[in-house]
Design a protein around this motif. Structure first.
Motif, PDB file in Angstrom:
ATOM      1  N   TYR A   1      21.009  13.842 -57.700  1.00 52.18           N
ATOM      2  CA  TYR A   1      22.421  13.806 -57.139  1.00 52.18           C
ATOM      3  C   TYR A   1      22.980  14.507 -55.917  1.00 52.18           C
ATOM      4  O   TYR A   1      22.301  15.675 -55.479  1.00 52.18           O
ATOM      5  CB  TYR A   1      23.245  14.260 -58.391  1.00 52.18           C
ATOM      6  CG  TYR A   1      22.881  15.676 -58.898  1.00 52.18           C
ATOM      7  CD1 TYR A   1      22.899  16.447 -58.536  1.00 52.18           C
ATOM      8  CD2 TYR A   1      21.932  16.136 -59.615  1.00 52.18           C
ATOM      9  CE1 TYR A   1      23.264  17.848 -58.747  1.00 52.18           C
ATOM     10  CE2 TYR A   1      21.320  16.759 -60.302  1.00 52.18           C
ATOM     11  CZ  TYR A   1      21.681  18.497 -59.502  1.00 52.18           C
ATOM     12  OH  TYR A   1      22.038  19.866 -60.266  1.00 52.18           O
TER      13      TYR A   1
ATOM     14  N   MET B   1      18.275   1.742 -59.778  1.00 50.55           N
ATOM     15  CA  MET B   1      18.375   3.415 -60.382  1.00 50.55           C
ATOM     16  C   MET B   1      18.106   2.553 -62.487  1.00 50.55           C
ATOM     17  O   MET B   1      18.055   1.317 -62.666  1.00 50.55           O
ATOM     18  CB  MET B   1      19.311   3.762 -60.782  1.00 50.55           C
ATOM     19  CG  MET B   1      19.268   5.265 -61.853  1.00 50.55           C
ATOM     20  SD  MET B   1      21.292   6.287 -60.735  1.00 50.55           S
ATOM     21  CE  MET B   1      22.193   4.995 -60.354  1.00 50.55           C
TER      22      MET B   1
ATOM     23  N   GLU C   1      20.081  13.881 -66.639  1.00 48.59           N
ATOM     24  CA  GLU C   1      21.005  13.650 -66.205  1.00 48.59           C
ATOM     25  C   GLU C   1      21.733  14.981 -64.966  1.00 48.59           C
ATOM     26  O   GLU C   1      21.283  15.836 -65.121  1.00 48.59           O
ATOM     27  CB  GLU C   1      22.160  13.102 -66.665  1.00 48.59           C
ATOM     28  CG  GLU C   1      21.911  11.928 -67.850  1.00 48.59           C
ATOM     29  CD  GLU C   1      23.037  11.529 -68.691  1.00 48.59           C
ATOM     30  OE1 GLU C   1      24.091  11.396 -68.568  1.00 48.59           O
ATOM     31  OE2 GLU C   1      22.496  10.304 -68.866  1.00 48.59           O
ATOM     32  N   ALA C   2      22.707  14.155 -63.735  1.00 41.43           N
ATOM     33  CA  ALA C   2      23.340  14.877 -63.186  1.00 41.43           C
ATOM     34  C   ALA C   2      24.055  15.628 -63.979  1.00 41.43           C
ATOM     35  O   ALA C   2      24.825  15.111 -64.755  1.00 41.43           O
ATOM     36  CB  ALA C   2      24.335  14.254 -61.874  1.00 41.43           C
TER      37      ALA C   2
ATOM     38  N   VAL D   1      15.971  13.166 -61.807  1.00 38.44           N
ATOM     39  CA  VAL D   1      17.011  13.362 -61.088  1.00 38.44           C
ATOM     40  C   VAL D   1      18.455  14.195 -60.107  1.00 38.44           C
ATOM     41  O   VAL D   1      18.209  14.906 -59.727  1.00 38.44           O
ATOM     42  CB  VAL D   1      18.410  13.370 -62.284  1.00 38.44           C
ATOM     43  CG1 VAL D   1      19.173  14.405 -62.376  1.00 38.44           C
ATOM     44  CG2 VAL D   1      20.073  12.322 -61.858  1.00 38.44           C
TER      45      VAL D   1
ATOM     46  N   GLN E   1      18.083   8.038 -69.690  1.00 32.75           N
ATOM     47  CA  GLN E   1      17.501   8.798 -68.721  1.00 32.75           C
ATOM     48  C   GLN E   1      17.543   9.910 -69.219  1.00 32.75           C
ATOM     49  O   GLN E   1      18.026  10.689 -70.479  1.00 32.75           O
ATOM     50  CB  GLN E   1      18.618   9.301 -67.953  1.00 32.75           C
ATOM     51  CG  GLN E   1      19.277   7.579 -66.728  1.00 32.75           C
ATOM     52  CD  GLN E   1      19.674   8.387 -65.781  1.00 32.75           C
ATOM     53  OE1 GLN E   1      20.166   9.525 -64.962  1.00 32.75           O
ATOM     54  NE2 GLN E   1      19.693   7.262 -65.281  1.00 32.75           N
TER      55      GLN E   1
ATOM     56  N   TYR F   1      29.994  15.588 -58.386  1.00 32.29           N
ATOM     57  CA  TYR F   1      28.622  15.363 -58.645  1.00 32.29           C
ATOM     58  C   TYR F   1      28.316  13.858 -58.707  1.00 32.29           C
ATOM     59  O   TYR F   1      29.184  13.282 -58.908  1.00 32.29           O
ATOM     60  CB  TYR F   1      27.627  15.942 -59.797  1.00 32.29           C
ATOM     61  CG  TYR F   1      28.087  17.323 -59.987  1.00 32.29           C
ATOM     62  CD1 TYR F   1      27.234  17.621 -59.321  1.00 32.29           C
ATOM     63  CD2 TYR F   1      28.582  17.745 -60.859  1.00 32.29           C
ATOM     64  CE1 TYR F   1      26.475  19.522 -59.245  1.00 32.29           C
ATOM     65  CE2 TYR F   1      28.752  19.168 -60.470  1.00 32.29           C
ATOM     66  CZ  TYR F   1      27.762  20.061 -60.209  1.00 32.29           C
ATOM     67  OH  TYR F   1      27.305  21.103 -60.445  1.00 32.29           O
ATOM     68  N   GLU F   2      27.323  13.011 -58.062  1.00 31.45           N
ATOM     69  CA  GLU F   2      26.810  11.582 -57.089  1.00 31.45           C
ATOM     70  C   GLU F   2      25.140  11.929 -57.906  1.00 31.45           C
ATOM     71  O   GLU F   2      24.904  12.371 -57.584  1.00 31.45           O
ATOM     72  CB  GLU F   2      27.368  10.844 -56.286  1.00 31.45           C
ATOM     73  CG  GLU F   2      27.588   9.776 -56.331  1.00 31.45           C
ATOM     74  CD  GLU F   2      28.031   9.541 -54.658  1.00 31.45           C
ATOM     75  OE1 GLU F   2      27.030   8.338 -54.364  1.00 31.45           O
ATOM     76  OE2 GLU F   2      28.050  10.195 -53.970  1.00 31.45           O
ATOM     77  N   THR F   3      25.052  10.629 -58.876  1.00 29.46           N
ATOM     78  CA  THR F   3      23.727  10.097 -59.242  1.00 29.46           C
ATOM     79  C   THR F   3      23.822   9.251 -57.789  1.00 29.46           C
ATOM     80  O   THR F   3      24.449   8.015 -57.549  1.00 29.46           O
ATOM     81  CB  THR F   3      23.560   9.825 -60.542  1.00 29.46           C
ATOM     82  OG1 THR F   3      23.532  10.909 -61.206  1.00 29.46           O
ATOM     83  CG2 THR F   3      22.070   9.595 -60.970  1.00 29.46           C
TER      84      THR F   3
ATOM     85  N   TYR G   1      17.138   8.759 -59.981  1.00 27.24           N
ATOM     86  CA  TYR G   1      16.388   8.674 -60.817  1.00 27.24           C
ATOM     87  C   TYR G   1      14.898   8.566 -61.441  1.00 27.24           C
ATOM     88  O   TYR G   1      14.731   6.700 -61.245  1.00 27.24           O
ATOM     89  CB  TYR G   1      17.075   8.743 -62.416  1.00 27.24           C
ATOM     90  CG  TYR G   1      16.092   8.694 -63.734  1.00 27.24           C
ATOM     91  CD1 TYR G   1      16.074   9.798 -64.413  1.00 27.24           C
ATOM     92  CD2 TYR G   1      15.455   8.122 -64.676  1.00 27.24           C
ATOM     93  CE1 TYR G   1      15.894  10.156 -65.404  1.00 27.24           C
ATOM     94  CE2 TYR G   1      14.942   8.061 -65.239  1.00 27.24           C
ATOM     95  CZ  TYR G   1      15.539   8.908 -66.310  1.00 27.24           C
ATOM     96  OH  TYR G   1      14.704   9.410 -67.150  1.00 27.24           O
TER      97      TYR G   1
END
Length: 139
Positions: free
Chosen positions: A41, A1, A9-10, A39, A6, A19-21, A24
């Protein structure tokens, strides 16, 4: 990543969603003088989980586990190593831009997701292709 700042973003987790990225990627289109950023996620709520891809300039994608499971099974049965899902911008003779979200398949199951982005140089020719791949989340 990418560890640089960025462009998208998430969402931030809250009391109803986590939420979990996952991935990207960004790219620059010189013809439009515009950055595109994507992105991916994992979103978990009271209904279950899904993977989402959000974009700064285009539509994204939602990967619901049951739908992906069925499509991966069909792709595997046809011997296809991956299938496209969600928004795409396929290259043509007059426009080399390529944006694809691919679900890679192994043994009839989703194994990973790839975000592929290729935009344009100032002269309109194809720029550098960028790709980020991350594992399909486990239940």
């Amino acid at each position: 990543m990418n560890t640089a700042r960025q462009l998208i973003e998430a969402p931030a987790s809250d009391s109803s969603r986590q939420y979990e990225t996952l991935g990207y990627v960004d790219a620059y289109d010189a013809v439009l003088n515009c950055d595109y950023a994507f992105v991916a996620y994992k979103e978990v709520d009271s209904y279950g989980w899904r993977v989402r891809i959000s974009s700064s300039q285009t539509a994204g994608a939602v990967f619901e586990p049951d739908m992906i499971r069925n499509q991966a099974r069909a792709a595997g049965a046809q011997g296809k190593p991956w299938f496209q899902w969600g928004y795409s911008f396929d290259p043509s003779p007059s426009d080399p831009r390529n944006i694809q979200f691919r679900v890679h398949v192994a043994d009839g199951q989703a194994s990973e997701i790839e975000m592929l982005v290729q935009l344009r140089k100032a002269d309109g020719s194809a720029g550098e292709a960028k790709s980020v791949t991350f594992p399909w989340p486990q239940d």
